[in-house]
Write a protein that holds these residues in place. Structure first.
Motif, PDB file in Angstrom:
ATOM      1  N   UNK A 110      15.111  -3.392   1.599  1.00 57.34           N
ATOM      2  CA  UNK A 110      15.074  -2.107   2.293  1.00 57.34           C
ATOM      3  C   UNK A 110      13.639  -1.801   2.703  1.00 57.34           C
ATOM      4  N   UNK A 111      13.468  -1.347   3.926  1.00 61.50           N
ATOM      5  CA  UNK A 111      12.151  -0.988   4.479  1.00 61.50           C
ATOM      6  C   UNK A 111      12.168   0.484   4.863  1.00 61.50           C
ATOM      7  N   UNK A 138      10.454  -0.674   0.562  1.00 64.06           N
ATOM      8  CA  UNK A 138      10.803   0.477  -0.271  1.00 64.06           C
ATOM      9  C   UNK A 138      10.362   0.268  -1.710  1.00 64.06           C
ATOM     10  N   UNK A 139      10.335  -0.976  -2.163  1.00 63.74           N
ATOM     11  CA  UNK A 139       9.913  -1.254  -3.535  1.00 63.74           C
ATOM     12  C   UNK A 139       8.429  -1.012  -3.752  1.00 63.74           C
ATOM     13  N   UNK A 140       7.639  -0.908  -2.670  1.00 61.68           N
ATOM     14  CA  UNK A 140       6.200  -0.681  -2.784  1.00 61.68           C
ATOM     15  C   UNK A 140       5.846   0.796  -2.861  1.00 61.68           C
ATOM     16  N   UNK A 141       6.831   1.672  -2.719  1.00 63.66           N
ATOM     17  CA  UNK A 141       6.577   3.117  -2.735  1.00 63.66           C
ATOM     18  C   UNK A 141       6.848   3.666  -4.122  1.00 63.66           C
TER      19      UNK A 141
END
Length: 95
Positions: free
Chosen positions: A8-9, A57-60
């Motif tokens: 997911x982006x 999304x995992x970087x947020x």
């Protein structure tokens, strides 16, 4: 890998009249380049954007709305962070 397995982006768009990027939505894509192309096609159809960011999304990391009071409470006891705390000396112009 099927499309449901793609990461997911999160998509951020800067509009023609805007100075900052705002969150436009999310999409699934296999990599950053494809996410950028899909974001362009999906979120700037009417030529309203001048810049796009795509972020996994995992970087947020975000604060929890349930913990907003204890998380933001320390800023309330620091009045010097607000411009109303300071007095403007006489003779100072254009401040």
């Amino acid at each position: 890998m099927t499309t449901s397995d793609w990461p997911l982006w999160e998509v951020f768009v800067r509009s023609r009249r805007g100075l900052s990027h705002t969150h436009a939505g999310s999409l699934h894509a296999p990599d950053a380049e494809m996410a950028l192309r899909n974001a362009r096609d999906l979120y700037t159809r009417r030529n309203e954007g001048v810049s796009l960011w795509v972020v996994p999304a995992t970087a947020i990391t975000a604060s929890s709305p349930d913990e907003k009071d204890p998380f933001f409470e320390p800023s309330a006891d620091k009045p010097y962070r607000h411009p109303t705390f300071y007095e403007i000396p006489e003779g100072v112009q254009h401040l």
